[in-house]
Design a protein around this motif. Sequence first.
Motif, PDB file in Angstrom:
ATOM      1  N   TRP A   4      91.229  46.578  17.720  1.00  0.00           N
ATOM      2  CA  TRP A   4      90.504  47.736  17.188  1.00  0.00           C
ATOM      3  C   TRP A   4      89.892  48.584  18.299  1.00  0.00           C
ATOM      4  N   ILE A   5      89.543  47.963  19.435  1.00  0.00           N
ATOM      5  CA  ILE A   5      89.005  48.731  20.561  1.00  0.00           C
ATOM      6  C   ILE A   5      90.080  49.666  21.121  1.00  0.00           C
ATOM      7  N   GLY A   6      91.290  49.147  21.273  1.00  0.00           N
ATOM      8  CA  GLY A   6      92.399  49.984  21.738  1.00  0.00           C
ATOM      9  C   GLY A   6      92.721  51.094  20.755  1.00  0.00           C
ATOM     10  N   LYS A  12      90.241  58.393  20.244  1.00  0.00           N
ATOM     11  CA  LYS A  12      89.356  59.200  21.087  1.00  0.00           C
ATOM     12  C   LYS A  12      90.170  60.137  21.960  1.00  0.00           C
ATOM     13  N   ARG A  13      91.253  59.637  22.534  1.00  0.00           N
ATOM     14  CA  ARG A  13      92.107  60.468  23.383  1.00  0.00           C
ATOM     15  C   ARG A  13      92.721  61.616  22.588  1.00  0.00           C
ATOM     16  N   ARG A  14      92.888  61.423  21.297  1.00  0.00           N
ATOM     17  CA  ARG A  14      93.462  62.457  20.437  1.00  0.00           C
ATOM     18  C   ARG A  14      92.381  63.261  19.711  1.00  0.00           C
ATOM     19  N   VAL A  19      85.485  56.677  11.360  1.00  0.00           N
ATOM     20  CA  VAL A  19      84.325  55.845  11.041  1.00  0.00           C
ATOM     21  C   VAL A  19      84.731  54.387  11.178  1.00  0.00           C
ATOM     22  N   LEU A  20      83.946  53.652  11.954  1.00  0.00           N
ATOM     23  CA  LEU A  20      84.142  52.210  12.114  1.00  0.00           C
ATOM     24  C   LEU A  20      83.258  51.511  11.083  1.00  0.00           C
ATOM     25  N   ILE A  38      87.227  47.806   9.588  1.00  0.00           N
ATOM     26  CA  ILE A  38      88.294  48.765   9.349  1.00  0.00           C
ATOM     27  C   ILE A  38      87.909  50.073  10.030  1.00  0.00           C
ATOM     28  N   LEU A  39      88.904  50.847  10.403  1.00  0.00           N
ATOM     29  CA  LEU A  39      88.713  52.194  10.929  1.00  0.00           C
ATOM     30  C   LEU A  39      89.243  53.171   9.897  1.00  0.00           C
TER      31      LEU A  39
END
Length: 252
Positions: A4-6, A12-14, A19-20, A38-39
Amino acid sequence: MWDWIGQIDQLKRRSRPVVLVTVAGVEGSAPREIGAKILVLKDGTFFGRIGGGNLERLAIEEAQKLIDSGNSTKIRFPLGAKTGQCCGGVVELLFESLNTGPQLYIFGAGHVGQALSRALNDSAFTVHVIDERQEWISQLPSGVIGHCLDPEIFISQNQFSPTHSYFVIMTHQHDLDETLVRLLLNQPHVYLGLIGSEAKWTRFQQRLSARGIAEEQTKKVKCPVGIKNFGKSPSEIAISIGAEILMLHYKS
């Protein structure tokens, strides 16, 4: 195990708001343990699982409400009739809004681009620098998101927010600068700045007009960019641009 961190880093890059949702507390019987996540994206797309069923549906709906506001909250869900589950316990969910702040896109990783990225790296902005020259992208400070990519391709692959996107054009090619002005005028944004002299901007306006772009559109471009009379070194130019952007952001 789900990375989930990746996944958050990719979003973020996009510049994708997300919401986490984390299971922060459990009382009695529940479908998932503390720490399950969940994201959730604005359109309801989600990654991961916190137990499925109606609880997960309600969590996704609550997350979608939070994305535009950028707020975070904690909500308790009794696992009974309201959630359509019969576990009999209680689940407490933590909702954290991510990537919902202002985004600065610097097109050009040269000396001024490097200085501007350093100046605003520790600010309210998430700073992106776009340049297809790897040797310049590799010099960016930690915390700045570098995109080693043709700027035109970058624009075509991303979605921009009308309330969170700030653009500054400062590439090493005048023709590319002009192309990016034309492309970014058609993208939602708060601010569009172009580095250069008044003479450069006059030439660009003439060429853009010849392409059928109305004067009302080109008035949206700030050129010369930054606050006047701040000096001509890369650091001084970066400070003047950064100050202008920060004043606009906090005023709005």
